[in-house]
Design a protein around this motif. Structure first.
Motif, PDB file in Angstrom:
ATOM      1  N   ASP A  71       0.835  -1.212   0.000  1.00  0.00           N
ATOM      2  CA  ASP A  71       0.000   0.000   0.000  1.00  0.00           C
ATOM      3  C   ASP A  71       0.866   1.256   0.000  1.00  0.00           C
ATOM      4  O   ASP A  71       0.566   2.239  -0.687  1.00  0.00           O
ATOM      5  CB  ASP A  71      -0.918   0.022   1.222  1.00  0.00           C
ATOM      6  CG  ASP A  71      -1.943  -1.109   1.207  1.00  0.00           C
ATOM      7  OD1 ASP A  71      -2.270  -1.602   0.115  1.00  0.00           O
ATOM      8  OD2 ASP A  71      -2.398  -1.494   2.297  1.00  0.00           O
ATOM      9  N   ALA A  72       1.939   1.233   0.768  1.00  0.00           N
ATOM     10  CA  ALA A  72       2.831   2.393   0.850  1.00  0.00           C
ATOM     11  C   ALA A  72       3.517   2.647  -0.488  1.00  0.00           C
ATOM     12  O   ALA A  72       3.674   3.804  -0.900  1.00  0.00           O
ATOM     13  CB  ALA A  72       3.865   2.193   1.948  1.00  0.00           C
ATOM     14  N   GLU A 119       1.054   4.407  -2.670  1.00  0.00           N
ATOM     15  CA  GLU A 119       0.912   5.810  -2.258  1.00  0.00           C
ATOM     16  C   GLU A 119       2.099   6.635  -2.725  1.00  0.00           C
ATOM     17  O   GLU A 119       1.930   7.773  -3.185  1.00  0.00           O
ATOM     18  CB  GLU A 119       0.753   5.895  -0.743  1.00  0.00           C
ATOM     19  CG  GLU A 119      -0.593   5.386  -0.256  1.00  0.00           C
ATOM     20  CD  GLU A 119      -0.751   5.440   1.245  1.00  0.00           C
ATOM     21  OE1 GLU A 119       0.197   5.836   1.954  1.00  0.00           O
ATOM     22  OE2 GLU A 119      -1.841   5.084   1.733  1.00  0.00           O
ATOM     23  N   LEU A 120       3.312   6.090  -2.613  1.00  0.00           N
ATOM     24  CA  LEU A 120       4.504   6.801  -3.082  1.00  0.00           C
ATOM     25  C   LEU A 120       4.432   7.037  -4.584  1.00  0.00           C
ATOM     26  O   LEU A 120       4.746   8.128  -5.070  1.00  0.00           O
ATOM     27  CB  LEU A 120       5.767   6.023  -2.729  1.00  0.00           C
ATOM     28  CG  LEU A 120       6.176   6.032  -1.263  1.00  0.00           C
ATOM     29  CD1 LEU A 120       7.215   4.965  -0.980  1.00  0.00           C
ATOM     30  CD2 LEU A 120       6.690   7.407  -0.861  1.00  0.00           C
ATOM     31  N   TRP A 169       1.713   7.229  -6.463  1.00  0.00           N
ATOM     32  CA  TRP A 169       0.654   8.199  -6.759  1.00  0.00           C
ATOM     33  C   TRP A 169       1.096   9.617  -6.406  1.00  0.00           C
ATOM     34  O   TRP A 169       0.858  10.552  -7.150  1.00  0.00           O
ATOM     35  CB  TRP A 169      -0.625   7.859  -6.014  1.00  0.00           C
ATOM     36  CG  TRP A 169      -1.286   6.597  -6.487  1.00  0.00           C
ATOM     37  CD1 TRP A 169      -1.224   6.051  -7.744  1.00  0.00           C
ATOM     38  CD2 TRP A 169      -2.099   5.715  -5.712  1.00  0.00           C
ATOM     39  NE1 TRP A 169      -1.942   4.886  -7.782  1.00  0.00           N
ATOM     40  CE2 TRP A 169      -2.499   4.652  -6.565  1.00  0.00           C
ATOM     41  CE3 TRP A 169      -2.516   5.711  -4.393  1.00  0.00           C
ATOM     42  CZ2 TRP A 169      -3.302   3.613  -6.122  1.00  0.00           C
ATOM     43  CZ3 TRP A 169      -3.332   4.673  -3.963  1.00  0.00           C
ATOM     44  CH2 TRP A 169      -3.713   3.641  -4.825  1.00  0.00           C
ATOM     45  N   ALA A 170       1.747   9.772  -5.268  1.00  0.00           N
ATOM     46  CA  ALA A 170       2.133  11.111  -4.809  1.00  0.00           C
ATOM     47  C   ALA A 170       3.325  11.672  -5.575  1.00  0.00           C
ATOM     48  O   ALA A 170       3.351  12.858  -5.905  1.00  0.00           O
ATOM     49  CB  ALA A 170       2.442  11.077  -3.317  1.00  0.00           C
ATOM     50  N   LEU A 220       4.261  14.764  -0.729  1.00  0.00           N
ATOM     51  CA  LEU A 220       3.836  13.772   0.263  1.00  0.00           C
ATOM     52  C   LEU A 220       2.980  14.406   1.353  1.00  0.00           C
ATOM     53  O   LEU A 220       2.023  13.800   1.826  1.00  0.00           O
ATOM     54  CB  LEU A 220       5.051  13.065   0.871  1.00  0.00           C
ATOM     55  CG  LEU A 220       5.733  12.062  -0.063  1.00  0.00           C
ATOM     56  CD1 LEU A 220       7.074  11.635   0.508  1.00  0.00           C
ATOM     57  CD2 LEU A 220       4.844  10.858  -0.311  1.00  0.00           C
ATOM     58  N   GLU A 257      -2.957  12.633   0.759  1.00  0.00           N
ATOM     59  CA  GLU A 257      -3.520  11.928   1.905  1.00  0.00           C
ATOM     60  C   GLU A 257      -3.064  10.470   1.875  1.00  0.00           C
ATOM     61  O   GLU A 257      -3.365   9.740   0.921  1.00  0.00           O
ATOM     62  CB  GLU A 257      -5.041  11.996   1.875  1.00  0.00           C
ATOM     63  CG  GLU A 257      -5.668  11.423   3.123  1.00  0.00           C
ATOM     64  CD  GLU A 257      -7.168  11.621   3.148  1.00  0.00           C
ATOM     65  OE1 GLU A 257      -7.838  10.762   3.732  1.00  0.00           O
ATOM     66  OE2 GLU A 257      -7.650  12.615   2.594  1.00  0.00           O
ATOM     67  N   THR A 258      -2.328  10.064   2.899  1.00  0.00           N
ATOM     68  CA  THR A 258      -1.801   8.699   2.941  1.00  0.00           C
ATOM     69  C   THR A 258      -2.420   7.926   4.096  1.00  0.00           C
ATOM     70  O   THR A 258      -2.774   8.499   5.126  1.00  0.00           O
ATOM     71  CB  THR A 258      -0.267   8.695   3.104  1.00  0.00           C
ATOM     72  OG1 THR A 258       0.070   9.286   4.350  1.00  0.00           O
ATOM     73  CG2 THR A 258       0.421   9.438   1.977  1.00  0.00           C
ATOM     74  N   GLN A 259      -2.530   6.641   3.906  1.00  0.00           N
ATOM     75  CA  GLN A 259      -3.015   5.744   4.950  1.00  0.00           C
ATOM     76  C   GLN A 259      -1.900   4.825   5.436  1.00  0.00           C
ATOM     77  O   GLN A 259      -1.827   4.498   6.609  1.00  0.00           O
ATOM     78  CB  GLN A 259      -4.179   4.899   4.421  1.00  0.00           C
ATOM     79  CG  GLN A 259      -5.380   5.711   3.993  1.00  0.00           C
ATOM     80  CD  GLN A 259      -6.036   6.433   5.154  1.00  0.00           C
ATOM     81  OE1 GLN A 259      -6.239   5.861   6.209  1.00  0.00           O
ATOM     82  NE2 GLN A 259      -6.344   7.705   4.965  1.00  0.00           N
ATOM     83  N   ILE A 315       1.588   5.256   4.711  1.00  0.00           N
ATOM     84  CA  ILE A 315       2.836   5.950   5.038  1.00  0.00           C
ATOM     85  C   ILE A 315       2.627   6.708   6.337  1.00  0.00           C
ATOM     86  O   ILE A 315       1.787   7.591   6.420  1.00  0.00           O
ATOM     87  CB  ILE A 315       3.253   6.921   3.917  1.00  0.00           C
ATOM     88  CG1 ILE A 315       3.495   6.163   2.619  1.00  0.00           C
ATOM     89  CG2 ILE A 315       4.498   7.697   4.332  1.00  0.00           C
ATOM     90  CD1 ILE A 315       3.698   7.063   1.415  1.00  0.00           C
TER      91      ILE A 315
END
Length: 104
Positions: free
Chosen positions: A8-9, A12-13, A15-16, A46, A50-52, A54
């Motif tokens: 998941d992290a 997120e990385l 995407w961001a 970052l 919005e991260t869940q 990280i």
């Protein structure tokens, strides 16, 4: 990040930061991300994203092997660029030959 949420992290990385190369490490919940973005731009993105998964981001100035000599050389090279005082903090994980006490 919580152990087990590395996938998941990584998403997120990606995407961001868009352009990012993520490496796993020997420690669960710890990833190493490389990006062509400036440190300031990567941190801004970052922060705005919005991260869940990280939980914490630690920007690195330099990455060296866990040996006293390599750490000392890197600190001296970085010290030439810094005006004023600074601190060196090391978190030693899994290296039986190098202890935090030996870095003092």
């Amino acid at each position: 990040m919580p152990a087990g949420r590395e996938g998941d992290a990584i998403l997120e990385l990606e995407w961001a930061l868009e352009k990012v190369k993520v490496h796993g490490t020997d420690w669960r919940g710890v990833l190493l991300a490389e990006t062509p973005l400036s440190k300031e731009e990567a941190l801004r993105r970052l922060k705005d994203f919005e991260t869940q998964a990280i939980q914490r981001v630690v920007p690195l100035e330099v990455l060296v092997r866990a040996s006293f000599d390599e750490i000392a050389d890197a600190v001296l090279n970085l010290a030439e660029r810094i005006q004023g005082s600074f601190a060196v903090r090391a978190k030693v994980r899994g290296n039986k030959k190098l202890s935090q006490r030996s870095l003092r």
